[in-house]
Design an enzyme around this catalytic site. Structure first.
Site, PDB file in Angstrom:
ATOM      1  N   THR A 118      56.967  29.963   1.601  1.00 32.97           N
ATOM      2  CA  THR A 118      57.460  31.247   2.037  1.00 32.97           C
ATOM      3  C   THR A 118      58.552  31.689   1.070  1.00 32.97           C
ATOM      4  O   THR A 118      59.083  30.896   0.297  1.00 32.97           O
ATOM      5  CB  THR A 118      57.988  31.149   3.475  1.00 32.97           C
ATOM      6  OG1 THR A 118      57.002  30.556   4.291  1.00 32.97           O
ATOM      7  CG2 THR A 118      58.459  32.455   4.029  1.00 32.97           C
ATOM      8  N   ASN A 170      52.095  30.362   3.699  1.00 36.21           N
ATOM      9  CA  ASN A 170      52.388  29.183   4.522  1.00 36.21           C
ATOM     10  C   ASN A 170      52.778  28.026   3.602  1.00 36.21           C
ATOM     11  O   ASN A 170      53.751  28.148   2.892  1.00 36.21           O
ATOM     12  CB  ASN A 170      51.253  28.825   5.475  1.00 36.21           C
ATOM     13  CG  ASN A 170      51.759  27.901   6.580  1.00 36.21           C
ATOM     14  OD1 ASN A 170      52.958  27.888   6.840  1.00 36.21           O
ATOM     15  ND2 ASN A 170      50.900  27.153   7.213  1.00 36.21           N
ATOM     16  N   ASP A 172      49.679  27.619  11.621  1.00 36.87           N
ATOM     17  CA  ASP A 172      50.848  27.983  12.431  1.00 36.87           C
ATOM     18  C   ASP A 172      50.488  28.216  13.897  1.00 36.87           C
ATOM     19  O   ASP A 172      51.365  28.411  14.734  1.00 36.87           O
ATOM     20  CB  ASP A 172      51.561  29.215  11.848  1.00 36.87           C
ATOM     21  CG  ASP A 172      52.629  28.812  10.837  1.00 36.87           C
ATOM     22  OD1 ASP A 172      52.936  27.617  10.742  1.00 36.87           O
ATOM     23  OD2 ASP A 172      53.162  29.689  10.138  1.00 36.87           O
ATOM     24  N   SER A 200      55.244  32.664  14.038  1.00 35.82           N
ATOM     25  CA  SER A 200      55.975  32.445  12.780  1.00 35.82           C
ATOM     26  C   SER A 200      57.448  32.190  13.079  1.00 35.82           C
ATOM     27  O   SER A 200      57.924  32.453  14.195  1.00 35.82           O
ATOM     28  CB  SER A 200      55.841  33.709  11.919  1.00 35.82           C
ATOM     29  OG  SER A 200      56.687  33.637  10.807  1.00 35.82           O
ATOM     30  N   SER A 201      58.158  31.690  12.082  1.00 39.15           N
ATOM     31  CA  SER A 201      59.623  31.579  12.191  1.00 39.15           C
ATOM     32  C   SER A 201      60.312  32.579  11.266  1.00 39.15           C
ATOM     33  O   SER A 201      61.555  32.598  11.193  1.00 39.15           O
ATOM     34  CB  SER A 201      60.078  30.169  11.801  1.00 39.15           C
ATOM     35  OG  SER A 201      59.518  29.218  12.667  1.00 39.15           O
ATOM     36  N   GLY A 215      61.273  28.303   4.460  1.00 36.52           N
ATOM     37  CA  GLY A 215      61.363  26.880   4.795  1.00 36.52           C
ATOM     38  C   GLY A 215      60.975  26.596   6.230  1.00 36.52           C
ATOM     39  O   GLY A 215      61.725  25.935   6.960  1.00 36.52           O
ATOM     40  N   GLY A 216      59.825  27.131   6.668  1.00 30.96           N
ATOM     41  CA  GLY A 216      59.309  26.833   8.007  1.00 30.96           C
ATOM     42  C   GLY A 216      60.346  27.129   9.077  1.00 30.96           C
ATOM     43  O   GLY A 216      61.040  28.143   9.023  1.00 30.96           O
TER      44      GLY A 216
HETATM   45  N1  GLY Z   1      54.630  29.833   7.583  1.00 34.09           N
HETATM   46  C1  GLY Z   1      55.908  29.769   8.085  1.00 34.09           C
HETATM   47  C2  GLY Z   1      56.188  30.730   9.162  1.00 34.09           C
HETATM   48  O1  GLY Z   1      55.591  31.787   9.216  1.00 34.09           O
HETATM   49  O2  GLY Z   1      57.015  30.432   9.992  1.00 34.09           O
END
Ligand code: GLY
Length: 567
Positions: A379, A399, A421, A450-451, A471-472
């Site tokens: 990301t 992702n 996700d 998503s985050s 970073g997730g």
């Molecule tokens: N792929 C990370 C997010 O969308 O949270």
């Protein structure tokens, strides 16, 4: 080693591979605007858009298109994005360009013998959702930009054609994903054979197929991508390789303008991304909890500060696992961001001891008030702003590194693996160790949770910060900490991003902290009962800000190789 530990360590250690040049545009008065991205070539593209007469939206589009080339393992037109905008006339807009599950996707898509198989959700045909980034950029350009999209695409095509020098970060990601890329002939030809067998920082990577695709889009617009040649080629490849994505899926894709999540924190307005991102909801939920604590008296960098922030994160991530999903399919309670709910959660935090959070809370109105679709070190995040009053926070992603690893033959466009996700099975962690429930189960045409948290902060109606991260799940923690450092500790973007980070996501019960907190803080957290994992580095955030005196500044994360610029 748990799955989460393994995967979080990958994110954290990758962060440590990045160099440490301080990448900030110091306080100044720009002629036109500011840009902060993870890559100097992309930052320069954004600044060039300003020089050419564009606004902050054009600059953001130029950055996104260029990042899809020079930082193509993180984001690109085969992926998705969320964009939060504040326009010069004061309107606040959030554009949902998240990928969508194909119509043929079913709940148990990734189960084999009753168990989730991460290879299916993370690599290859089934891992791919319908990409939304290009639809979002085109929508933003048509409605809010000033420069022709074709001109921005042509500028980016030249970068793809002439090539760019890979950095250490790119080389690291390539080494990590080499076996996956080698499975797909176009991916192998471009990313492996297009560079020396053992690539080094500074090697030149050209992407001529991608340049041709950008030019097709410059001439034929979204039609080429969603209803034309690209959709057809992708569907053909999917048919031959067991995928589900069809031309009809592409034709049905739409960017969704949503109502931003809005709230307040110590007299400031917070504007962030609503579901299907969990980012805005939980940044706000944690801020609401932390409003009950005197963080300034504790002091940034103190064990007390680190402890209460971690405790608040833990509570919010428990709620994430229970409640969050695509609001077009799941009932995500609006009460998660209410002050009343946060007050109850704040009372559960003890300042002297880590708590055990057994399960999610029940926010007020959970049975009747939900987020709805309003009809009227993966990301990347980048921020732009201009002197007219347009501000953009945009987070874009494929992702995990190089997404599905699949380049659609002849196009140079790398496809995402955002199907990972979704929660493949309740309670089974995804790549980022995140668990989910029914709300985030796979359904046809649903968008995975998503985050990503592209966020704007306003004071007295004027924007003072555009921020977000990569970073997730650590995106939520990084964005939150940048806001705390800005509002509570009055740090400019450069210092707000440089300050040490921590991350707790409820499950597993581990507190990840950057070593820069120092041993005293780490010991203080352990004494309170936290299981602490000390890491070199967490994530990558970018920000643009304007202080109370009207001074502008922009910063790329000092942990990375990005840059910030002013024109
Ligand atoms: N792929 C990370 C997010 O969308 O949270």
């Amino acid at each position: 080693m748990t799955l989460l530990r393994f995967d979080l360590l990958r994110i954290l250690v990758l962060g440590a591979l990045w160099a440490l040049p301080l990448a900030a545009a110091e306080p100044s008065s720009p002629r036109k605007g500011l840009v902060a991205t993870v890559n100097p070539v992309a930052t320069e593209a954004g600044l060039q858009a300003f020089r050419d007469g564009g606004n902050a939206v054009d600059a953001a589009i130029a950055c996104a298109l260029t990042l899809g080339i020079v930082d193509g393992h993180n984001s690109g037109l085969g992926g998705g994005c969320f964009m939060t905008l504040r326009l010069a006339d004061g309107r606040l807009i959030t554009l949902d360009g998240r990928e969508m599950a194909p119509a043929a996707a079913t709940r148990d898509l990734f189960l084999r013998g009753g168990k989730a198989d991460p290879r299916l959700s993370q690599d290859g045909a089934l891992s791919v959702g319908i990409p939304g980034e290009f639809a979002t950029l085109a929508h933003a350009s048509t409605h809010h930009g000033r420069l022709p999209l074709g001109r921005l695409l042509e500028a980016a095509a030249r970068v793809a054609e002439t090539g760019f020098r890979v950095d250490r970060h790119y080389v690291g990601r390539l080494a990590e994903t080499r076996p996956g890329l080698a499975l797909f002939p176009d991916s192998e030809a471009i990313f492996l054979k297009g560079l020396p067998a053992t690539p080094s920082a500074g090697d030149l990577l050209r992407q001529s197929d991608l340049a041709r695709s950008y030019r097709q889009m410059a001439t034929n617009g979204v039609a080429w991508f969603y209803r034309g040649d690209f959709a057809r080629r992708t569907a053909e490849w999917m048919r031959a390789h067991g995928g589900l994505v069809t031309e009809a899926d592409f034709a049905r894709y739409e960017v969704v303008p949503r109502e931003p999540v809005r709230g307040t924190y110590r007299g400031h307005e917070i504007v962030s991304f609503p579901p299907p991102s969990s980012g805005g909801v939980h940044v706000l939920e944690i801020l609401n909890i932390l409003e009950h604590f005197d963080l300034v008296a504790m002091g940034d960098g103190s064990p007390e500060f680190a402890h209460v922030v971690a405790e608040a994160m833990k509570l919010a991530f428990a709620d994430r696992a229970r409640w969050l999903g695509d609001p077009d399919f799941a009932r995500v309670p609006k009460g998660l961001v209410s002050k009343e709910y946060a007050a109850g959660l704040a009372r559960r935090i003890r300042t002297d001891r880590a708590s055990v959070v057994a399960s999610a809370g029940t926010p007020p109105g959970a049975d009747r008030e939900w987020f709805t679709r309003e009809r009227n070190r993966h990301t990347t995040h980048f921020s732009t702003a201009d002197t007219e009053g347009n501000w953009v926070a945009c987070t874009a992603s494929l992702n995990t590194s190089f997404g599905s690893k699949v380049v659609v033959p002849g196009t140079g466009i790398l496809l995402n693996n955002h199907m990972d996700d979704f929660s493949a099975q309740p309670g089974v962690p995804n790549f980022f160790g995140l668990v989910g429930a029914e709300a985030n189960a796979i359904e046809a045409r649903k968008r995975p949770l998503s985050s990503m948290s592209p966020t704007l902060v306003l004071r007295d109606g004027r924007p003072i910060l555009s921020v977000g991260a990569a970073g997730g799940p650590t995106i939520i923690s990084q964005t939150l900490l940048a806001i705390l450092r800005t509002i509570d500790f009055r740090k400019p973007p450069r210092e707000a991003l440089a300050a040490p980070r921590l991350h707790h996501q409820w499950k597993p019960d581990e507190l990840h902290v950057e070593r820069a907190w120092g041993q005293e803080v780490i010991d203080g957290l352990k004494r309170r009962g936290h299981t602490v994992a000390a890491e070199a580095s967490i994530g990558s955030a970018q920000a643009v800000g304007r202080d109370a005196r009207g001074q502008w500044s922009a910063a790329a994360d000092p942990r990375g190789e990005g840059s910030a610029g002013v024109w």
